[in-house]
Design a protein around this motif. Structure first.
Motif, PDB file in Angstrom:
ATOM      1  N   LYS A   1      15.628  14.805 -34.147  1.00  7.60           N
ATOM      2  CA  LYS A   1      15.427  14.438 -35.377  1.00  7.60           C
ATOM      3  C   LYS A   1      16.561  13.296 -35.636  1.00  7.60           C
ATOM      4  O   LYS A   1      16.265  12.322 -36.146  1.00  7.60           O
ATOM      5  N   ILE A   2      17.962  13.453 -35.247  1.00 12.31           N
ATOM      6  CA  ILE A   2      18.901  12.515 -35.304  1.00 12.31           C
ATOM      7  C   ILE A   2      18.631  11.213 -34.780  1.00 12.31           C
ATOM      8  O   ILE A   2      18.782  10.180 -34.924  1.00 12.31           O
ATOM      9  N   SER A   3      18.258  11.673 -33.247  1.00 20.01           N
ATOM     10  CA  SER A   3      18.060  10.642 -32.368  1.00 20.01           C
ATOM     11  C   SER A   3      16.770   9.854 -32.901  1.00 20.01           C
ATOM     12  O   SER A   3      17.103   8.503 -32.712  1.00 20.01           O
ATOM     13  N   SER A   4      15.951  10.337 -33.449  1.00 18.35           N
ATOM     14  CA  SER A   4      14.948   9.275 -33.874  1.00 18.35           C
ATOM     15  C   SER A   4      15.350   8.491 -34.973  1.00 18.35           C
ATOM     16  O   SER A   4      14.783   7.187 -34.853  1.00 18.35           O
ATOM     17  N   VAL A   5      16.117   8.908 -35.852  1.00 18.88           N
ATOM     18  CA  VAL A   5      16.528   7.850 -36.880  1.00 18.88           C
ATOM     19  C   VAL A   5      17.541   6.801 -35.976  1.00 18.88           C
ATOM     20  O   VAL A   5      17.459   5.730 -36.534  1.00 18.88           O
ATOM     21  N   ILE A   6      18.243   7.343 -35.140  1.00 16.31           N
ATOM     22  CA  ILE A   6      19.082   6.377 -34.515  1.00 16.31           C
ATOM     23  C   ILE A   6      18.386   5.439 -33.717  1.00 16.31           C
ATOM     24  O   ILE A   6      18.677   4.106 -33.552  1.00 16.31           O
ATOM     25  N   GLU A   7      17.382   5.781 -32.939  1.00 13.30           N
ATOM     26  CA  GLU A   7      16.540   4.802 -32.282  1.00 13.30           C
ATOM     27  C   GLU A   7      15.882   4.020 -33.083  1.00 13.30           C
ATOM     28  O   GLU A   7      15.602   2.578 -32.702  1.00 13.30           O
ATOM     29  N   LYS A   8      15.436   4.236 -34.317  1.00  7.44           N
ATOM     30  CA  LYS A   8      14.819   3.226 -35.288  1.00  7.44           C
ATOM     31  C   LYS A   8      15.715   2.184 -35.698  1.00  7.44           C
ATOM     32  O   LYS A   8      15.399   0.903 -35.623  1.00  7.44           O
ATOM     33  N   LYS A   9      16.979   2.704 -35.996  1.00  2.31           N
ATOM     34  CA  LYS A   9      18.154   1.707 -36.235  1.00  2.31           C
ATOM     35  C   LYS A   9      18.283   0.848 -34.941  1.00  2.31           C
ATOM     36  O   LYS A   9      18.851  -0.505 -35.389  1.00  2.31           O
TER      37      LYS A   9
ATOM     38  N   LYS B   1      27.235   0.222 -39.010  1.00  4.00           N
ATOM     39  CA  LYS B   1      27.917   1.337 -39.958  1.00  4.00           C
ATOM     40  C   LYS B   1      27.222   2.411 -40.253  1.00  4.00           C
ATOM     41  O   LYS B   1      27.610   3.395 -40.073  1.00  4.00           O
ATOM     42  N   PHE B   2      25.860   2.320 -40.424  1.00  7.28           N
ATOM     43  CA  PHE B   2      24.922   3.354 -40.444  1.00  7.28           C
ATOM     44  C   PHE B   2      24.998   4.154 -39.075  1.00  7.28           C
ATOM     45  O   PHE B   2      24.985   5.544 -39.235  1.00  7.28           O
ATOM     46  N   LEU B   3      24.839   3.318 -37.930  1.00  5.91           N
ATOM     47  CA  LEU B   3      24.925   4.127 -36.724  1.00  5.91           C
ATOM     48  C   LEU B   3      26.102   4.776 -36.527  1.00  5.91           C
ATOM     49  O   LEU B   3      25.906   6.206 -35.756  1.00  5.91           O
ATOM     50  N   TYR B   4      27.040   4.400 -37.014  1.00  4.16           N
ATOM     51  CA  TYR B   4      28.352   5.026 -36.651  1.00  4.16           C
ATOM     52  C   TYR B   4      28.436   6.462 -37.194  1.00  4.16           C
ATOM     53  O   TYR B   4      28.696   7.485 -36.608  1.00  4.16           O
ATOM     54  N   CYS B   5      27.909   6.462 -38.499  1.00  5.87           N
ATOM     55  CA  CYS B   5      27.695   7.781 -38.894  1.00  5.87           C
ATOM     56  C   CYS B   5      27.177   8.703 -38.712  1.00  5.87           C
ATOM     57  O   CYS B   5      27.498  10.030 -38.395  1.00  5.87           O
ATOM     58  N   PHE B   6      25.809   8.213 -38.020  1.00  7.17           N
ATOM     59  CA  PHE B   6      24.926   9.083 -37.547  1.00  7.17           C
ATOM     60  C   PHE B   6      25.278   9.658 -36.145  1.00  7.17           C
ATOM     61  O   PHE B   6      24.923  10.664 -35.911  1.00  7.17           O
ATOM     62  N   ILE B   7      25.691   8.526 -35.249  1.00 11.58           N
ATOM     63  CA  ILE B   7      26.222   9.184 -34.092  1.00 11.58           C
ATOM     64  C   ILE B   7      27.316   9.980 -34.262  1.00 11.58           C
ATOM     65  O   ILE B   7      27.520  10.882 -33.259  1.00 11.58           O
TER      66      ILE B   7
END
Length: 395
Positions: free
Chosen positions: A152-160, A360-366
């Motif tokens: 699920k997290i990876s899906s959001v990261i891939e979108k960004k 910045k968004f990606l940093y938090c998610f990753i």
């Protein structure tokens, strides 16, 4: 007591690929998969039409691990192919483990694996170190649960990341609109060789350095240059005397253009902007170009390389491509008026503001994704899921 762990050597068998020679590569047969084919940096595909050991055959769903030059974990999905050397095919014949869980867990360990690599340019991890690497090893149902949450997290990261790609495409389109390509420029621009446009073109230190923690002197190689930046988190700190001895020849300063000149990530580039720049010593795998600012904008040069890939594409009979300094110096490019170059650089700066927000968004998610894979102490809370998702420190 810590969460259960298991060594990679206790989970599976790791089958290395075959050392195909340049003469083995043809235009028919099964594709030969090299590291650059996995990283997305390949510019050609080679095929082999002949007998081969069954163990080097790969098929959809196979897990592959590159262990030299570029460390990574990949799920193969491009049909039957043959595995080149420096890549493992994972055969799960020992412990019970969910494949998706395994991929996420090993990816998390790549930075740790990177600290154990040997050599200044051709990075590789020693087999005994590889087998000894430990990953968390919860029960199989917990592995599956964690892998689903990671998906699920990876899906959001891939979108960004797709959004970042679109912004890069926008910059590239703007460059072509303003300047065209080297083969088809928009105007009759003046041309010059890079050696005429730069005050210095050199590479980093040939050979290794004595590592010494706490010196805040960094030894940066190809591994540290990606996403248009220098990543200092994997750069080893080195002895100050060794740094001082070699820094004068390849003195990196703010605004300098750096480009990977060898290996699977050849062509990756960055402009030095970090305050640690003056404490950075380059490895041989990175070339340094100091632009003459009255003639050439480093942002323009970076995107000139990005658009005109023939500037760094090299034909090599060896297993490892090398962009020689002599080729860089003699490379001829168009030289638009510096004001026009600066106008393009200003456009890039505006787009980069949008990219910064996404980063910045990606940093938090990753960061959250990585923290999920860290084992935590067994307590009464261990194993519980908060809000249907793993706790940030759990795994």
């Amino acid at each position: 007591m810590e969460t259960n762990k298991i060594r990679l050597g206790e989970i599976a068998t790791y089958v290395n690929g075959y050392a195909f020679k340049p003469k083995d590569r043809g235009n028919v047969g099964l594709p030969i998969v090299r590291i650059q084919d996995l990283t997305g940096n390949a510019r050609d595909v080679g095929f082999y039409n002949g007998e081969y050991p069954k163990k080097i055959e790969i098929n959809n769903g196979d897990i592959l691990i590159s262990w030299s030059a570029s460390l990574g974990v990949y799920v193969w999905n491009k049909g039957k192919a043959l595995l080149n050397q420096h890549i493992f095919r994972v055969v799960f014949d020992k412990g019970e483990i969910d494949k998706s869980f395994f991929v996420y867990a090993v990816r998390q360990k790549l930075k740790e694996m990177g600290t154990k690599t040997h050599g200044a340019t051709m990075k590789h991890i020693v087999k005994k170190d590889f087998d000894a690497i430990e990953i968390p090893y919860p029960q199989i149902n917990r592995q599956i649960e964690i892998a689903r949450n990671m998906d699920k997290i990876s899906s959001v990261i891939e979108k960004k990341e797709r959004q970042l790609k679109l912004l890069d495409d926008l910059i590239q389109a703007r460059f072509v609109e303003m300047f065209g390509t080297l083969d088809n420029p928009t105007q009759n621009f003046q041309t010059a060789r890079l050696e005429e446009l730069c005050s210095k073109i050199t590479d980093g230190k040939h050979g290794g350095c004595v590592q010494e923690k706490g010196t805040k002197r960094y030894f940066v190689g190809a591994r540290e240059i990606y996403d248009d930046k220098i990543h200092y988190d994997t750069a080893p700190e080195i002895n100050i005397n060794e740094f001082e001895k070699d820094y004068k020849r390849c003195n990196v300063e703010i605004g300098d253009f750096l480009i990977v000149n060898t290996g699977a990530t050849i062509g990756k580039s960055a402009i030095a902007t970090d305050e640690r720049t003056i404490h950075t010593l380059l490895q041989k795998s990175v070339a340094l170009l100091k632009v003459r600012k009255e003639l050439l904008n480093s942002v323009f040069l970076k995107w000139c390389y990005r658009v005109n890939t023939k500037m760094y594409m090299v034909e090599s009979a060896s297993a490892q491509a090398n962009l020689l300094l002599s080729k860089i110096r003699k490379t001829k490019i168009y030289v638009p008026d510096i004001n026009l170059q600066n106008k393009f650089a200003s456009f890039v700066q505006q787009v980069n503001k949008s990219k910064f927000v996404i980063h910045k968004f990606l940093y938090c998610f990753i960061d959250n994704k990585q923290s999920i894979i860290k084992p935590r102490l067994n307590t009464k809370e261990s194993g519980k899921i908060r809000g249907g998702k793993p706790h940030a420190d759990e795994f």
